[in-house]
Scaffold this active site. Structure first.
Site, short mmCIF file in Angstrom:
data_model
loop_
_atom_site.label_atom_id
_atom_site.label_comp_id
_atom_site.label_asym_id
_atom_site.label_seq_id
_atom_site.Cartn_x
_atom_site.Cartn_y
_atom_site.Cartn_z
N GLU A 1 106.15 -4.58 -4.00
CA GLU A 1 105.98 -6.03 -4.18
C GLU A 1 104.67 -6.29 -4.90
O GLU A 1 103.87 -5.37 -5.11
CB GLU A 1 105.98 -6.74 -2.81
N HIS B 1 104.14 -19.19 -1.66
CA HIS B 1 104.98 -18.12 -2.21
C HIS B 1 105.48 -18.60 -3.56
O HIS B 1 105.96 -19.73 -3.70
CB HIS B 1 106.16 -17.83 -1.28
N ARG C 1 100.15 -12.80 -5.42
CA ARG C 1 100.80 -14.09 -5.23
C ARG C 1 100.00 -15.31 -5.66
O ARG C 1 100.55 -16.26 -6.20
CB ARG C 1 101.07 -14.25 -3.74
N HIS D 1 103.72 -21.02 2.40
CA HIS D 1 104.39 -19.85 2.97
C HIS D 1 103.60 -19.22 4.12
O HIS D 1 104.17 -18.86 5.15
CB HIS D 1 104.55 -18.82 1.84
N ARG E 1 96.63 -12.98 1.00
CA ARG E 1 97.30 -11.86 1.68
C ARG E 1 98.14 -11.03 0.71
O ARG E 1 98.89 -11.57 -0.11
CB ARG E 1 98.21 -12.40 2.78
#
Ligand code: FAD
Ligand code: SIN
Length: 525
Positions: A113, A241, A288, A349, A384
């Site tokens: 990811e 997100h 992100r 998110h 994160r």
């Protein structure tokens, strides 16, 4: 009604259930959950859980990726501890029946990811959270030392304040004696006296109009800890997100997992342009905060309501095999992901900050622990890294259970705590007042405290929130409690903390971006 228990666990997601299973070896455990046991953020997790599982991946690489994604704002000792303890916690989950996908040769099918330099995400198709939640619930249900109370809402933590003492925020000896809990089946407020209390209440997504979080995510644990004068930090770091399905009116917004980008899907704007490389050399797999901000800019500049995630060039059979739920969901909206591009928008998110805890999950309040998304451990820093959240929850649930398990026999219940008073309250006259204020809080935060911020917007948000705060406190004082009213109050508390901490940060760092201070403090860029 007064109830006595060794461990009171507030929340039934991965953090609360994992803690309860371990704590039950040391004493009686009561888990309360404000709705049904399985309605949690955990259940909706898609991508998976990060852990170093093979050579040439290494703890050092996972540490470096976490700190890079967190813009160097992470606590390196915490990062190293969490990443190093990951494999043993993963093996424990597997032994509890969590079935991560494997390849035909038996090795784990590890996904990649955004922000990860290696394939290290253990997953089950695109519904990892559901599988974890189910396995943990089964384990809890079999344990006679754990009692589960669904439809039980924690209203407030009990401290010396409830014994009539003045409790100031800087006091070092604040103690938690349990919680007042609203049984929403009967509307009775119960007094639960516990030796150890654990906040495992999850995130705050419902502060915003568009969120991937289910309706339970209203920041209750943070608001309770704040009212009890506990230390809260890093609330300005709210992760949006990048890719939730654009489907106006749907709540929560359906997530299109980052693992799909890890699998090769590419972001494009409405003109079909692969725009991400203009913002970051890692393209669609940049961390992100960068991707969400790029999408936000792209939509604003072009005046579009969404961008596209394109998976049409990928092997169709493999796509459907690996992402069966996303395939089904999109098909229900007449989007065939093997042929059509998926319209996506950013959505609130995850919260990186929360109740400040040490490496054993202890908060600043004695006998109060916080684990999972409600906590601020130092792992995530200013942003994160994907799939580090489920990991943080299991690592800290373990450490908090071990730590509190050693203390439990030395702690006594405080029997002087008074029962909840309903004096002066009557039924709320109009529930519409609660519903309307709830919506207004979401509008204020979405419009003024979103991906891009400014002093002017934050000040405006603060003034508007203050009006809603005053109205809601007045209503709270005279109303018989309801879950919705308490949640509104908690969202207002949490919204205030986000605005305050965002306003105090005079720089742009990770998830906090402000046009008034577009650079990081001390940086040229
Ligand atoms: P939750 O799972 O949210 O559980 C909170 C619990 O607290 C619930 O039982 C709730 O009812 C209860 N509760 C709250 N307030 C009260 C109250 N006042 N009284 C009583 N009970 C209360 N992270 C990853 O690492 N990998 C992923 O792939 C991933 N995918 C995600 C996908 C989606 C759509 C979402 C929303 C999140 C995702 N995340 C992922 C983030 C991750 O799922 C969460 O951070 C994590 O599950 C939080 O777990 P938790 O146990 O702390 O809280
Ligand atoms: C996702 O699957 O994209 C979500 C992963 C996460 O939030 O860690």
């Amino acid at each position: 009604m007064v109830k006595q228990i060794d461990f009171l666990v507030i929340g039934s997601g991965i953090a609360g259930l994992s803690f309860a299973i371990k704590a039950a070896e040391k004493g009686s455990v009561c888990i309360i959950s404000k709705v049904s046991i399985d309605e949690t953020n955990t259940k909706y997790a898609q991508g998976g859980i990060a852990s170093v599982m093979y050579h040439p991946d290494s703890v050092d690489k996972h540490v470096e990726d976490t700190i890079t994604a967190g813009h160097g704002f992470c606590d390196e000792e915490v990062v190293r501890m969490v990443v190093s303890e990951a494999p043993v916690r993963i093996r424990e989950m597997i032994s509890m029946g969590v079935n991560f996908d494997r390849k035909s040769d038996g090795s784990y099918d590890l996904a990649r990811e955004g922000g990860h330099t290696e394939h290290r995400i253990l997953h089950h198709k695109d519904n990892t959270g559901e599988i974890i939640q189910r396995a943990l619930i089964a384990k809890v249900r079999k344990n006679p030392r754990i009692k589960v109370y669904e439809n039980h809402f924690a209203v407030d933590l009990i401290t010396q304040h409830h014994l009539g003492e003045m409790v100031k925020r800087n006091r070092k000896d604040i103690r938690c004696f349990g919680a007042y809990v609203l049984d929403t089946n009967t509307n009775e407020v119960k007094t639960v006296l516990s030796k150890v209390t654990v906040l495992a209440t999850g995130g705050i997504g419902n502060l915003y109009q568009t969120t991937t979080n289910p309706v339970i995510a209203t920041g209750d644990g943070i608001a309770m800890a704040y009212r009890a004068k506990g230390v809260i930090e890093n609330m300005e770091f709210i992760q949006f997100h990048p890719t939730s399905l654009y489907n106006p009116g749907e709540r929560p917004s359906y997530l299109i997992t980052e693992a799909l980008r890890g699998f090769g899907a590419i972001l494009r704007n409405a003109a079909g342009e692969k725009f991400m490389k203009r913002y970051d050399h890692r393209g669609s797999l940049a961390p992100r905060d960068i991707v969400a901000r790029a999408i936000d800019t792209e939509m604003k500049v072009r005046g579009d309501d969404f961008v596209y995630l394109d998976s049409t060039h990928l092997d169709a059979d493999e796509l459907v095999e690996n992402f069966p739920n996303i395939t089904r969901k999109c098909l229900s909206l007449e989007i065939n992901i093997t042929r059509d591009m998926i319209p996506v928008v950013p959505a609130a998110h995850y919260l990186c900050g929360g109740v400040k805890v040490n490496m054993d999950g202890q908060s600043s309040i004695i006998n109060l622990y916080a684990v999972g998304e409600v906590s601020s451990t130092g792992l995530h820093g200013a942003n994160r890294l994907a799939s580090n959240s489920l990991l943080e929850a299991v690592v800290y649930a373990h450490r908090a259970a071990v730590h509190s398990g050693r203390l439990i026999d030395k702690i006594e219940h405080n029997l002087k705590v008074p029962e909840w008073s309903i004096e002066g309250t009557s039924h709320p006259e109009e529930m519409v007042l609660v519903t309307q204020n709830y919506k207004e809080v979401q509008i204020i935060l979405s419009n003024y405290v979103g991906i891009v911020r400014s002093d002017l917007r934050l000040e405006r948000a603060h003034r508007r929130l203050e009006i809603i705060y005053d109205e809601t406190e007045e209503l709270y004082k005279k109303s018989i409690l309801s879950r919705r009213l308490c949640e509104l109050r908690n969202l207002i508390n949490v919204g205030y903390l986000v605005i305050k901490m965002a306003h105090e940060r005079h720089e742009s760092l990770g998830l906090h971006y402000t046009i008034d201070y577009p650079k990081r403090r001390g940086s040229e860029f």
